[in-house]
Design a protein around this motif. Structure first.
Motif, PDB file in Angstrom:
ATOM      1  N   ALA A   1       0.832  -1.211   0.000  1.00 42.96           N
ATOM      2  CA  ALA A   1       0.000   0.000   0.000  1.00 42.96           C
ATOM      3  C   ALA A   1       0.865   1.258   0.000  1.00 42.96           C
ATOM      4  N   SER A   2       0.522   2.184  -0.902  1.00 41.73           N
ATOM      5  CA  SER A   2       1.355   3.371  -1.064  1.00 41.73           C
ATOM      6  C   SER A   2       0.799   4.557  -0.291  1.00 41.73           C
ATOM      7  N   SER A   3      -0.372   4.399   0.305  1.00 40.17           N
ATOM      8  CA  SER A   3      -0.907   5.493   1.114  1.00 40.17           C
ATOM      9  C   SER A   3      -1.710   4.874   2.248  1.00 40.17           C
ATOM     10  N   GLU A   4      -2.023   5.707   3.226  1.00 38.04           N
ATOM     11  CA  GLU A   4      -2.778   5.211   4.364  1.00 38.04           C
ATOM     12  C   GLU A   4      -4.164   4.753   3.921  1.00 38.04           C
ATOM     13  N   ALA A   5      -4.771   5.533   3.016  1.00 33.86           N
ATOM     14  CA  ALA A   5      -6.106   5.189   2.545  1.00 33.86           C
ATOM     15  C   ALA A   5      -6.083   3.840   1.835  1.00 33.86           C
ATOM     16  N   ALA A   6      -5.028   3.592   1.047  1.00 39.50           N
ATOM     17  CA  ALA A   6      -4.913   2.315   0.334  1.00 39.50           C
ATOM     18  C   ALA A   6      -4.759   1.178   1.335  1.00 39.50           C
ATOM     19  N   ALA A   7      -3.989   1.413   2.382  1.00 42.51           N
ATOM     20  CA  ALA A   7      -3.781   0.379   3.387  1.00 42.51           C
ATOM     21  C   ALA A   7      -5.089   0.056   4.111  1.00 42.51           C
ATOM     22  N   ARG A   8      -5.846   1.107   4.435  1.00 41.69           N
ATOM     23  CA  ARG A   8      -7.140   0.883   5.108  1.00 41.69           C
ATOM     24  C   ARG A   8      -8.065   0.080   4.213  1.00 41.69           C
ATOM     25  N   SER A   9      -8.084   0.437   2.938  1.00 40.40           N
ATOM     26  CA  SER A   9      -8.958  -0.247   1.999  1.00 40.40           C
ATOM     27  C   SER A   9      -8.534  -1.709   1.829  1.00 40.40           C
ATOM     28  N   ALA A  10      -7.211  -1.934   1.764  1.00 44.42           N
ATOM     29  CA  ALA A  10      -6.718  -3.311   1.616  1.00 44.42           C
ATOM     30  C   ALA A  10      -7.113  -4.133   2.833  1.00 44.42           C
ATOM     31  N   SER A  11      -7.030  -3.545   4.021  1.00 49.97           N
ATOM     32  CA  SER A  11      -7.352  -4.375   5.184  1.00 49.97           C
ATOM     33  C   SER A  11      -8.843  -4.669   5.243  1.00 49.97           C
ATOM     34  N   ARG A  12      -9.654  -3.767   4.694  1.00 57.09           N
ATOM     35  CA  ARG A  12     -11.085  -4.100   4.656  1.00 57.09           C
ATOM     36  C   ARG A  12     -11.363  -5.226   3.660  1.00 57.09           C
ATOM     37  N   SER A  13     -10.633  -5.225   2.527  1.00 61.09           N
ATOM     38  CA  SER A  13     -10.787  -6.340   1.576  1.00 61.09           C
ATOM     39  C   SER A  13     -10.314  -7.636   2.214  1.00 61.09           C
ATOM     40  N   LEU A  14      -9.272  -7.516   3.009  1.00 58.70           N
ATOM     41  CA  LEU A  14      -8.703  -8.706   3.647  1.00 58.70           C
ATOM     42  C   LEU A  14      -9.718  -9.356   4.578  1.00 58.70           C
ATOM     43  N   VAL A  15     -10.475  -8.551   5.302  1.00 63.78           N
ATOM     44  CA  VAL A  15     -11.479  -9.152   6.188  1.00 63.78           C
ATOM     45  C   VAL A  15     -12.763  -9.488   5.433  1.00 63.78           C
ATOM     46  N   GLY A  16     -12.772  -9.269   4.135  1.00 60.71           N
ATOM     47  CA  GLY A  16     -13.854  -9.824   3.327  1.00 60.71           C
ATOM     48  C   GLY A  16     -14.943  -8.853   2.896  1.00 60.71           C
ATOM     49  N   GLU A  17     -14.679  -7.548   2.964  1.00 57.72           N
ATOM     50  CA  GLU A  17     -15.730  -6.608   2.577  1.00 57.72           C
ATOM     51  C   GLU A  17     -16.050  -6.696   1.073  1.00 57.72           C
ATOM     52  N   PHE A  18     -15.006  -6.704   0.266  1.00 60.70           N
ATOM     53  CA  PHE A  18     -15.173  -6.822  -1.198  1.00 60.70           C
ATOM     54  C   PHE A  18     -15.803  -8.180  -1.523  1.00 60.70           C
ATOM     55  N   SER A  19     -15.247  -9.240  -0.940  1.00 56.70           N
ATOM     56  CA  SER A  19     -15.761 -10.591  -1.190  1.00 56.70           C
ATOM     57  C   SER A  19     -17.226 -10.698  -0.794  1.00 56.70           C
ATOM     58  N   GLY A  20     -17.598 -10.023   0.307  1.00 62.89           N
ATOM     59  CA  GLY A  20     -18.984 -10.061   0.767  1.00 62.89           C
ATOM     60  C   GLY A  20     -19.912  -9.431  -0.258  1.00 62.89           C
TER      61      GLY A  20
END
Ligand SMILES: Nc1nc2c(ncn2[C@@H]2O[C@H](COP(=O)(O)OP(=O)(O)OP(=O)(O)O)[C@@H](O)[C@H]2O)c(=O)[nH]1
Ligand SMILES: [Mg+2]
Length: 362
Positions: free
Chosen positions: A47-66
């Motif tokens: 992740a190149s920015s804080e916002a990207a990191a936050r978004s990646a961690s939400r995908s990691l816990v399954g928000e996108f998949s959901g």
């Protein structure tokens, strides 16, 4: 040294180094996470920015998949409904079923649209946007790069033709990453080094998502004819004219008639430029990075294909030529395209490609 010895001892006992992404791959193969989540692990690391990191961690816990799972479930419902009309082909049932199915399809398509919109925003968040600064020599391109970066990245002098090499800096504006490229000023020249620099400028124009065309607002009249460069702008790219040096020209700063007036020297109008860039990137419609999916190119393609099959399904349910069996087939294909994102149906070579980009130990 100690670490190397430990590794050596481990290897002597028969252990081996993990392959890139091996642990994440195992988690995926054992169904502990899906493919979109596995990719989020790598995205979080990169992740190149804080916002990207936050978004990646939400995908990691399954928000996108959901969100994808919800779409898949709706797709299966719609398909079941259409297939039911195939089993009971009495006239009225078919008609009723078709109307209901089209209704559902319409809702489904707008739901996919919304996921695609958020994924497109996320793709920008993930990869950033390439912004090229282009214009005649001495208009203040390097000064603008420095002003945006908040530090002296590029050399600025009163001498036209200062910049030769391209100078690139990654700049975070409101969570959006811009890779700003300063280039050699465009003019006809017999200087070989400068000409090579201009070639690089033209290449940068071709790669850019946003082209900022700088003009010196204090210099009366248009600059001398620049070498043709406009045709290099990519078809998807946005173009914005920036009138620099308003501190000399005495004009007010800000956005007027689609042009941005500013002074790279005093900083007047820089905020308007940042706001305009966010706006053009579609970023101001996103209330925050919340609800944005940190999507990859692969995801965008799969979503676009899903959308395409849903559209085809709808066409087969049009009143004039109702063909429910073809509509059902298109829905099945839409489901397969969507399933590629989470890895329900993904070829081995795609998996190899994804995991090989991980670093070792993840
Ligand atoms: N007054 C004023 N001077 C500026 C402004 N922006 C740049 N300059 C001056 O204009 C001159 C050229 O600036 P640069 O940033 O080097 O211009 P450039 O477009 O990168 O020029 P090349 O690299 O030669 O193509 C320098 O003397 C800057 O100090 C501005 O907004 N106001
Ligand atoms: Mg320069």
């Amino acid at each position: 040294m100690l670490l190397a010895r430990c590794l050596e001892a481990g290897r002597a006992l028969g252990a081996r180094l993990a392959e890139p992404g091996e642990f994440t791959r195992r988690a995926f193969l054992n169904d502990r996470i899906d493919l979109a989540q596995a990719e989020a692990v790598a995205d979080l690391i990169d992740a190149s920015s804080e916002a990207a990191a936050r978004s990646a961690s939400r995908s990691l816990v399954g928000e996108f998949s959901g969100a994808l799972a919800q779409l898949a479930a709706q797709m299966i419902e719609a398909r079941a409904l259409i297939e039911a009309t195939l089993d009971f082909p009495e006239e009225d049932l078919e008609q009723l079923g078709t109307i209901d199915a089209r209704d559902r399809l319409a809702r489904l398509r707008s739901a996919v649209d919304e996921v695609l919109r958020r994924a497109q925003l996320g793709a920008v968040l993930r990869d950033g946007l390439r912004v090229a600064l282009v214009g005649a020599p001495n208009v203040g391109k390097s000064s603008l790069l420095n002003a945006l970066a908040g530090q002296d990245v590029a050399i600025v002098t009163a001498h036209p033709g200062t910049t030769r090499d391209r100078v690139e800096r990654s700049i975070d504006i409101g969570g959006l990453i811009l890779n700003v490229i300063d280039t050699a000023g465009l003019r006809a020249t017999s200087d070989e080094v400068e000409r090579l620099g201009i070639d690089r400028t033209l290449a940068a124009v071709g790669e850019a998502d946003i082209v900022l065309e700088l003009i010196d607002a204090s210099a009366p009249g248009e600059p001398d004819a620049l070498p043709a460069w406009q045709h290099r702008i990519g078809s998807h790219a946005l173009r914005l004219i920036v009138m620099n040096k308003v501190d000399l020209s005495g004009q007010a700063h800000g956005l007027r008639d689609g042009r941005l007036y500013l002074s790279a020297k005093t900083g007047a109008g820089l905020d308007s430029l940042r706001a305009e860039l966010l706006h053009r990137a579609g970023w101001d419609q996103a209330p925050s990075d919340e609800g944005v999916y940190l999507a990859r190119e692969r995801h965008l393609h799969a979503l676009a294909r899903t959308q395409h099959h849903l559209q085809a399904a709808d066409a087969h349910l049009q009143a004039t030529a109702v063909q429910p069996e073809l509509a059902a087939e298109e829905l099945r294909l839409a489901g397969l395209a969507l399933g590629e994102i989470t890895g329900q149906v993904t070829a081995d070579d795609v998996l190899g490609e994804i995991f090989s980009r991980f670093c070792i130990g993840k």
